[in-house]
Design a protein around this motif. Structure first.
Motif, PDB file in Angstrom:
ATOM      1  N   LYS A  26       0.823  -1.211   0.000  1.00  0.00           N
ATOM      2  CA  LYS A  26       0.000   0.000   0.000  1.00  0.00           C
ATOM      3  C   LYS A  26       0.859   1.264   0.000  1.00  0.00           C
ATOM      4  O   LYS A  26       0.361   2.350   0.242  1.00  0.00           O
ATOM      5  N   CYS A  27       2.126   1.113  -0.276  1.00  0.00           N
ATOM      6  CA  CYS A  27       3.054   2.247  -0.281  1.00  0.00           C
ATOM      7  C   CYS A  27       3.204   2.824  -1.685  1.00  0.00           C
ATOM      8  O   CYS A  27       2.907   2.165  -2.680  1.00  0.00           O
ATOM      9  N   VAL A  28       3.686   4.049  -1.747  1.00  0.00           N
ATOM     10  CA  VAL A  28       4.073   4.700  -2.997  1.00  0.00           C
ATOM     11  C   VAL A  28       5.426   5.359  -2.779  1.00  0.00           C
ATOM     12  O   VAL A  28       5.807   5.642  -1.651  1.00  0.00           O
ATOM     13  N   VAL A  29       6.128   5.620  -3.846  1.00  0.00           N
ATOM     14  CA  VAL A  29       7.388   6.359  -3.796  1.00  0.00           C
ATOM     15  C   VAL A  29       7.090   7.787  -4.237  1.00  0.00           C
ATOM     16  O   VAL A  29       6.479   7.997  -5.285  1.00  0.00           O
ATOM     17  N   VAL A  30       7.499   8.758  -3.424  1.00  0.00           N
ATOM     18  CA  VAL A  30       7.267  10.172  -3.735  1.00  0.00           C
ATOM     19  C   VAL A  30       8.617  10.879  -3.838  1.00  0.00           C
ATOM     20  O   VAL A  30       9.282  11.099  -2.832  1.00  0.00           O
ATOM     21  N   PRO A  57       3.685   1.998  -7.106  1.00  0.00           N
ATOM     22  CA  PRO A  57       3.600   3.208  -7.933  1.00  0.00           C
ATOM     23  C   PRO A  57       4.469   4.362  -7.443  1.00  0.00           C
ATOM     24  O   PRO A  57       4.894   4.400  -6.289  1.00  0.00           O
ATOM     25  N   VAL A  58       4.699   5.289  -8.356  1.00  0.00           N
ATOM     26  CA  VAL A  58       5.364   6.554  -8.050  1.00  0.00           C
ATOM     27  C   VAL A  58       4.284   7.628  -8.041  1.00  0.00           C
ATOM     28  O   VAL A  58       3.436   7.668  -8.921  1.00  0.00           O
ATOM     29  N   LEU A  59       4.301   8.486  -7.038  1.00  0.00           N
ATOM     30  CA  LEU A  59       3.368   9.604  -6.962  1.00  0.00           C
ATOM     31  C   LEU A  59       4.177  10.886  -7.073  1.00  0.00           C
ATOM     32  O   LEU A  59       4.963  11.209  -6.180  1.00  0.00           O
ATOM     33  N   HIS A  60       4.012  11.598  -8.176  1.00  0.00           N
ATOM     34  CA  HIS A  60       4.719  12.869  -8.366  1.00  0.00           C
ATOM     35  C   HIS A  60       3.885  13.961  -7.710  1.00  0.00           C
ATOM     36  O   HIS A  60       3.061  14.617  -8.346  1.00  0.00           O
ATOM     37  N   ALA A  61       4.081  14.131  -6.405  1.00  0.00           N
ATOM     38  CA  ALA A  61       3.271  15.051  -5.607  1.00  0.00           C
ATOM     39  C   ALA A  61       3.768  16.488  -5.680  1.00  0.00           C
ATOM     40  O   ALA A  61       3.045  17.399  -5.310  1.00  0.00           O
TER      41      ALA A  61
END
Length: 82
Positions: A26-30, A57-61
């Motif tokens: 349930k993690c993402v890389v930001v 997934p990668v989250l481009h926050a």
């Protein structure tokens, strides 16, 4: 940035992530974009490689900001859009 360098760092990080976070499903890389390095900075390339290695997934926050070469300064990151 040589892809082999990025992958070596991603592999080393991936090995430690499971022991720190446990279940990463349930993690993402930001990534936090670098100052004047542009869209292919080490942080962004590493985030993509790490996410691929971990199959998450990668989250481009954070928006990448254009900073003319030689003008990178931490105060400019205050203007970074989310």
């Amino acid at each position: 940035i040589p892809a082999s360098f990025v992958m070596q760092i991603a592999d080393e990080l991936a090995d430690g992530v499971g022991s720190v976070y446990g279940d990463i499903n349930k993690c993402v890389v930001v990534p936090i974009p670098c100052g004047s390095s542009g869209p292919n900075c080490l942080a962004c390339c590493l985030a993509e490689a790490l996410a691929k290695r971990l199959n998450i997934p990668v989250l481009h926050a954070f928006e990448q900001i254009e900073i003319p070469s030689g003008n990178s300064h931490p105060r400019r990151n205050i203007k970074r859009q989310k």
